[in-house]
Design a protein around this motif. Structure first.
Motif, short mmCIF file in Angstrom:
data_model
loop_
_atom_site.label_atom_id
_atom_site.label_comp_id
_atom_site.label_asym_id
_atom_site.label_seq_id
_atom_site.Cartn_x
_atom_site.Cartn_y
_atom_site.Cartn_z
N ARG A 20 43.23 64.97 62.43
CA ARG A 20 42.31 64.06 61.79
C ARG A 20 42.94 62.69 61.65
NH1 ARG A 20 37.58 65.58 58.97
NH2 ARG A 20 36.48 63.68 58.38
N VAL A 25 51.35 55.12 49.84
CA VAL A 25 51.93 56.04 48.85
C VAL A 25 50.82 56.91 48.25
CG1 VAL A 25 53.06 56.18 46.58
CG2 VAL A 25 53.92 54.59 48.30
N PHE A 26 49.71 56.24 47.93
CA PHE A 26 48.57 56.94 47.34
C PHE A 26 47.97 57.96 48.32
CE2 PHE A 26 43.86 56.24 47.65
CZ PHE A 26 43.49 57.22 46.75
N PHE A 76 48.16 64.99 59.81
CA PHE A 76 47.20 63.92 60.05
C PHE A 76 47.81 62.90 61.02
CE2 PHE A 76 46.32 65.75 55.93
CZ PHE A 76 44.95 65.90 55.94
N LEU A 93 39.45 59.21 57.77
CA LEU A 93 39.68 59.04 56.34
C LEU A 93 40.30 57.67 56.12
CD1 LEU A 93 41.36 62.52 55.63
CD2 LEU A 93 38.91 61.96 55.71
N ARG A 104 56.37 67.56 47.26
CA ARG A 104 56.11 67.31 48.68
C ARG A 104 56.17 65.82 48.96
NH1 ARG A 104 51.01 70.48 50.33
NH2 ARG A 104 51.97 72.53 50.39
N THR A 105 55.80 65.03 47.96
CA THR A 105 55.71 63.60 48.21
C THR A 105 57.08 62.93 48.29
OG1 THR A 105 53.79 63.71 46.81
CG2 THR A 105 54.44 61.55 47.56
N LEU A 133 45.29 62.07 41.55
CA LEU A 133 45.45 63.15 42.51
C LEU A 133 44.15 63.97 42.56
CD1 LEU A 133 47.87 63.68 44.24
CD2 LEU A 133 48.69 65.31 42.57
N HIS A 177 49.26 59.25 51.03
CA HIS A 177 50.25 60.25 51.39
C HIS A 177 50.36 61.31 50.29
CE1 HIS A 177 53.69 61.69 53.61
NE2 HIS A 177 54.46 61.59 52.57
N ALA A 178 50.34 60.87 49.04
CA ALA A 178 50.43 61.81 47.92
C ALA A 178 49.22 62.74 47.89
CB ALA A 178 50.55 61.05 46.59
N VAL A 179 48.04 62.19 48.13
CA VAL A 179 46.82 63.01 48.11
C VAL A 179 46.80 63.96 49.30
CG1 VAL A 179 44.30 62.94 48.26
CG2 VAL A 179 45.49 61.29 46.81
N LEU A 180 47.08 63.44 50.48
CA LEU A 180 47.00 64.28 51.69
C LEU A 180 48.08 65.35 51.73
CD1 LEU A 180 46.07 61.69 54.46
CD2 LEU A 180 44.57 63.31 53.27
N SER A 181 49.22 65.09 51.09
CA SER A 181 50.29 66.08 51.12
C SER A 181 49.93 67.33 50.30
CB SER A 181 51.61 65.48 50.64
OG SER A 181 51.54 65.18 49.27
N GLN A 182 48.80 67.28 49.60
CA GLN A 182 48.32 68.48 48.91
C GLN A 182 47.59 69.43 49.86
OE1 GLN A 182 49.31 69.00 45.71
NE2 GLN A 182 50.41 67.10 46.14
N PHE A 183 47.40 69.01 51.11
CA PHE A 183 46.71 69.85 52.08
C PHE A 183 47.67 70.36 53.15
CE2 PHE A 183 43.46 67.32 50.11
CZ PHE A 183 42.42 68.22 49.95
N PRO A 184 47.47 71.61 53.56
CA PRO A 184 48.37 72.19 54.57
C PRO A 184 47.95 71.77 55.98
CG PRO A 184 46.75 73.83 53.88
CD PRO A 184 46.45 72.57 53.10
N LEU A 185 47.83 70.48 56.19
CA LEU A 185 47.36 69.96 57.47
C LEU A 185 48.27 68.80 57.88
CD1 LEU A 185 43.53 69.56 56.76
CD2 LEU A 185 44.60 71.31 58.19
N ALA A 217 48.15 59.19 61.24
CA ALA A 217 47.93 58.06 60.34
C ALA A 217 48.28 56.71 60.96
CB ALA A 217 48.75 58.26 59.07
#
Lengths: 270, 270
Positions: free
Chosen positions: B3, B18-19, B31, B64, A110-111, A89, B21-29, B33
């Motif tokens: 984006r 999965v990877f 996307f 991305l 969130r995931t 992460l 989505h998990a990383v991007l879900s840490q951002f308040p944006l 995809a």
């Protein structure tokens, strides 16, 4: 002795597992893995740290620790253990913050949480797949996103369920049985939903094996019967121009993504 | 404009999704995809590269690109595009090679493929969950790994299916209906499998909403009935010392992992 691996998260740890499993499967080794979900408090993190450290003392090797922990104070406790951290992460969040010009706002669950938009739609899709499995009713075919066809035991049920669970797709499925074989045709409810039809097929030898393990020495499981059914059904797919895939050497994930690729159905992410 | 994000793989791309989505879900944006699975040839990789480059020209922003590509020659094509690479497989494989003192032997389809040991067991578990859903038969309860209990629409079916699909667990489920409420007790087939029982419960208000959307203005969906059923069932769990969880605010992933945590049932990875 097998190398010890920990999958740790303050959520379900499913992401940590998928990630770690994907990375470790690139190595020709076996591992002894333990998953620890819901590490949501510092006290629980300290207990996990103790477990990692014990493991190091017992085995003399530092355990591999794959984690996707959102809360910094929990993460710091795990970092301070004797484990080797693989923190996917944070490895990617920092460069993305720079690239997107915005700070991450870590939020748990969130995931794989329920806050997710579309969660109801997903549960509806799962219920739909259950209620419209194996041609048990034709009443709701008009509501399907996708209708899988095929002979008994070619993979329709696991594929429908996976598509509904993973991608929120309302997938019905309909079997062709021995009684249909003399005059194979599409029932009306399927004819009027022609654009949603997708066929599955399977090598007759493999079908014979699968049926044999469930109902040995029956006509149903005989290689001859399997060959005939597969042949008839494939001819029908071709005649009716129904796209189809062979499931023999593929997992449900592969079958499901192949279907999405061919049909262009949109995936939902949960 | 949102984006653009690409999830790319030479396999199903489920791990890349999965990877990412998990990383991007840490951002308040949000996307936009696109998932591209089965990029197995250099020709296909070139086509994907062209798509990424087009996207950069059209939007003026580098897309991305999250990928988990095993074959180096395919990966190199994607690397040479205008996308921003987030390559979680290789980021972690190199340090692990050093740590494990062994070279990675990249093999495709190892993660979500069928080569996997235990694939048959997984399909058996899925079929088991289907055939033993909603108390439709009590014949196979002795073969269950786990038996979920609960009132109608509290989450038994999605949870059983998820446990079988994701973790290879043979999960049956059994409903308590209105007719049972006067004298709530465990049927014999459940009594003799007491150690496998696990209860689900749900907030009556939420149960009322769910039932109402399926069968409005019925006694079944009335808040009064929902309250009564939930109360009776929870009292029974306590009396019989059956562990239980409340599903109201949880996803199937959370419910399933919580059950594994409490019961100690072992997860299988596929």
């Amino acid at each position: 002795m097998l190398r010890k691996v920990f999958y740790i998260s303050d959520g379900t740890a499913i992401t940590a597992e998928v990630f770690g499993h994907a990375v470790l499967s690139q190595f020709p080794l076996e591992f002894d893995a333990l998953t620890i979900p819901f590490v949501e408090t510092e006290a629980k993190a300290e207990a996990v740290k103790a477990q990692i450290n014990d493991c190091f003392i017992t085995t003399g090797e530092r355990p591999l620790v794959f984690h996707s922990i959102v809360k910094p104070e929990i993460r710091d406790v795990i970092y301070s253990s004797e484990g080797l951290d693989y923190d996917f992460l944070n490895t990617f969040v920092a460069p993305l913050e720079k690239q997107l010009g915005i700070a991450a706002t870590p939020a748990m669950h969130r995931t794989h949480g329920k806050a997710n938009e579309g969660y109801e739609a997903r549960i509806d899709a799962i219920n739909y797949a259950m209620e419209n499995d194996d041609g048990q009713t034709m009443k709701h075919m008009d509501k399907a996103d996708l209708i899988l066809l095929g002979v008994s035991r070619c993979g329709k049920t696991p594929s429908s369920l996976y598509l509904s669970m993973q991608f929120g797709i309302k997938a019905a499925n309909y079997p062709f049985t021995e009684d249909d074989m003399d005059n194979l045709k599409l029932p009306d409810a399927l004819k009027r939903n022609k654009g949603k039809l997708f066929g599955l097929t399977i090598d007759p030898e493999r079908l014979h094996e699968i049926r044999h393990s469930r109902m040995s020495n029956s006509r149903y499981s005989s290689l001859r019967q399997c060959r005939m059914e597969v042949k008839e059904v494939e001819m029908m797919y071709q005649k009716e121009r129904i796209p189809f895939v062979n499931t023999t050497n593929h997992s449900v994930e592969e079958i499901a993504t192949k279907i999405l690729e061919i049909t262009g159905l949109k995936r939902h992410m949960f």
